[in-house]
Design an enzyme around this catalytic site. Structure first.
Site, short mmCIF file in Angstrom:
data_model
loop_
_atom_site.label_atom_id
_atom_site.label_comp_id
_atom_site.label_asym_id
_atom_site.label_seq_id
_atom_site.Cartn_x
_atom_site.Cartn_y
_atom_site.Cartn_z
N CYS A 156 52.01 44.78 13.13
CA CYS A 156 52.83 44.34 12.01
C CYS A 156 52.15 44.44 10.65
O CYS A 156 52.82 44.34 9.62
CB CYS A 156 53.28 42.90 12.24
N HIS A 291 54.00 36.61 5.17
CA HIS A 291 54.35 37.33 6.40
C HIS A 291 55.68 36.78 6.92
O HIS A 291 56.53 37.56 7.33
CB HIS A 291 53.23 37.14 7.43
N HIS A 328 62.39 41.79 10.93
CA HIS A 328 60.97 42.16 10.94
C HIS A 328 60.86 43.66 11.14
O HIS A 328 61.05 44.18 12.24
CB HIS A 328 60.26 41.41 12.07
#
Length: 421
Positions: A156, A291, A328
Site C-alpha cells: 500500500c 493513510h 483503498h
C-alpha cells in the site's frame, strides 16, 4: 543548503470521474465518493469505467501488442503523458535525457489470468504486456529516456515510496527529471476474497476513515503520476511549480504482533525522519493527508502516532483521508494523497473526510488534530506545509512533506530557496 524537489505536473485516473487533479479535487471537496455497487471485484468497490479504451496509435503501439498489455500499463502511459504535458514539457524533447521513472505497482491480475493460465495462446507480447518491470521500462522506451526505470512493490505504500526514491535520485544527481507515481487495477475477485478473510474489508461496502461506524475499507483502482525536478533547476528555467517536496522518509515496522499489523512506533519514527529530512519541526505542519483506511485496528494506531508527534503543537492540524472518496487504491494510494494535498495547498482549503459523521471513540482525545466534515479555509498566515502518509501491509512506511511553491525570486536574484541544511 539542501535543494527541494519541485512538482511540475500531475496526471491521474481515479474512480468517481476523477480523471484529472481538478476533478479529484472537486470529488473530495464535495465530500463525494466514487464507490459503486458493480461487482467486478465480488463486492462494492471504486472501479474505473473504461479499462479497455486505449489510443494505441497515439503511443505508436501496434494494435496486437496493445491488446496484450495489462490495463495497468495502458493507464500508466495515459497519466504519464498527461502529467508531462501539464508540466509544460515537450514529450519529444525528453528523448536522450537523464529522466528517471519510478512506479509503484504490485501483483498483476491480468498477467496471472493471461500469461500464467495453464492453456491459451502465447504471443511475443504476452510477457512484456504483463511483467511489472516492463511497466517502468515501457515508459522510458517510448520517451527515449536514459535515467533509472524502476518498478516498486511495497504494497500500500508503493507509490509514495516511489516518490521518495525519485526525489532521492534527483538530489543524488542520478537523474535530472523524474516521473513518479503508481497504478492499481483489480480484475480478480480472489484477492478481494482473501482480504475479506483477513477482516480488512468493509461488510457494509463503505470506506469511512476515522468514523465510529468504520468496519474496514473497500478496494479501489486508479493511477497517478507526477513530474519532479530539482527546485533550483525549475526556478532557473522558469518552470511552473505546483508544490515542493521538502523532505521524505521510508522505514519498516520490523517485528510486530503480526506480519501485517501496523506499528505505531514505526509510524512515529518515519514522520520524525521526514521532518528531519525537510529541516522542519512538527509545528511547521498544518495538514496531514493520512493513510486512513477505516479499519478498526489501523485508524486508532495512526491517530496515536500523529498525536505523539503533533500533540504539543499550538495550532490546529487538519487531517484528510482520500480513501473515503476512492476506496483503498493500494499501490496507487500514496500518489492520490499527494495529488489531493497539492490541490489543498494551492487552494488553501482543508477538504472534508467523506463518510465521517462521528469520530470513532477508540481514537481517544484528538488534541490539535482536526477531522473536517466540511471544507475549512486553511487557518493562519504562516506558509502552507502539508504531509502525506502511506503504510504498507508489508510493513514498509513512507511519509512525505510538501510545501506551497516559494515566491519567485526578484529579477537578478541568483540563489534559489532551499530546504533544511
Amino acid at each position: 543548503m539542501r535543494d527541494g524537489i519541485a512538482i511540475l505536473g500531475m496526471g491521474c485516473r481515479y474512480p468517481g470521474g476523477a480523471h484529472s487533479p481538478e476533478a479529484l479535487w472537486e470529488l473530495v471537496c464535495a465530500g463525494r465518493n466514487g464507490i459503486s455497487d458493480r461487482r467486478r471485484l465480488g463486492r462494492p468497490a471504486g472501479v474505473l469505467d473504461d479499462l479497455a479504451g486505449f489510443d494505441a496509435a497515439f503511443f505508436g503501439i501496434a494494435s496486437g501488442e496493445a491488446a496484450e498489455m495489462d490495463p495497468a500499463q495502458r493507464l500508466l502511459l495515459e497519466v504519464t503523458f498527461e502529467a508531462i504535458e501539464r508540466a509544460g514539457l515537450d514529450l519529444d524533447a525528453l528523448s536522450g535525457t537523464a529522466t528517471g521513472v519510478y512506479l509503484g505497482l504490485a501483483i498483476s491480475d491480468y498477467g496471472r489470468r493471461h500469461l500464467l493460465a495453464p492453456s491459451g495462446p502465447l504471443t511475443p507480447w504476452s510477457g512484456t504486456g504483463t511483467f511489472l518491470s516492463v511497466a517502468a521500462g515501457r515508459i522510458a522506451y517510448l520517451l527515449g529516456t536514459h535515467g533509472p526505470a524502476i518498478s516498486v512493490d511495497t504494497a500500500c505504500s508503493s507509490s509514495l515510496v516511489s516518490l521518495h526514491l525519485a526525489a532521492s535520485a534527483l538530489r543524488a544527481g542520478e537523474c535530472d527529471l523524474a516521473l513518479a507515481g503508481g497504478v492499481n487495477v483489480v480484475l480478480s475477485a480472489r484477492v478481494t476474497a482473501w482480504l475479506a478473510s483477513l477482516g480488512a474489508l468493509s461488510e457494509r461496502g463503505q470506506s469511512r476513515p476515522f468514523d465510529a461506524s468504520a468496519d474496514g475499507y473497500v478496494r479501489g483502482e486508479g493511477a497517478g503520476m507526477v513530474v519532479l525536478r530539482r527546485l533550483s533547476d525549475a526556478i532557473a528555467d522558469g518552470d511552473p511549480i505546483l508544490a515542493v517536496i521538502a523532505g521524505s522518509a521510508v522505514n519498516q515496522d520490523g517485528r510486530t504482533n503480526g506480519l501485517t499489523a501496523p506499528s505505531g512506533a514505526a509510524q512515529q519514527a518515519v514522520i520524525r525522519a521526514a521532518l528531519r529530512s525537510a529541516g522542519l519541526q512538527p509545528g511547521d505542519i498544518s495538514y496531514v493527508e493520512t493513510h486512513g483506511t477505516g479499519t478498526p485496528l489501523g485508524d486508532p494506531v495512526e491517530i496515536g502516532a500523529l498525536r505523539a508527534v503533533y500533540g504539543e503543537i499550538d495550532h490546529p492540524l487538519g487531517l484528510g483521508a482520500v480513501k473515503g472518496n476512492l476506496g483503498h487504491t493500494e499501490t496507487a494510494a500514496g500518489v492520490a494523497g499527494v495529488i489531493k494535498a497539492v490541490e489543498a495547498l494551492q487552494r488553501g482549503i482543508w477538504p472534508p473526510i467523506a463518510g465521517l459523521s462521528a469520530p470513532n471513540p477508540r481514537l481517544g482525545a484528538l488534541g490539535p488534530l482536526v477531522l473536517p466534515t466540511e471544507p475549512i479555509p486553511w487557518p493562519g498566515d504562516s506558509p502552507r506545509v502539508a504531509a502525506v502518509s502511506a503504510f504498507g501491509m508489508s510493513g514498509t512506511n513512507a511519509h512525505l512533506i510538501l510545501s506551497a511553491p516559494p515566491p519567485r525570486p526578484a529579477p537578478g536574484a541568483v540563489e534559489a530557496p532551499a530546504w533544511g541544511e
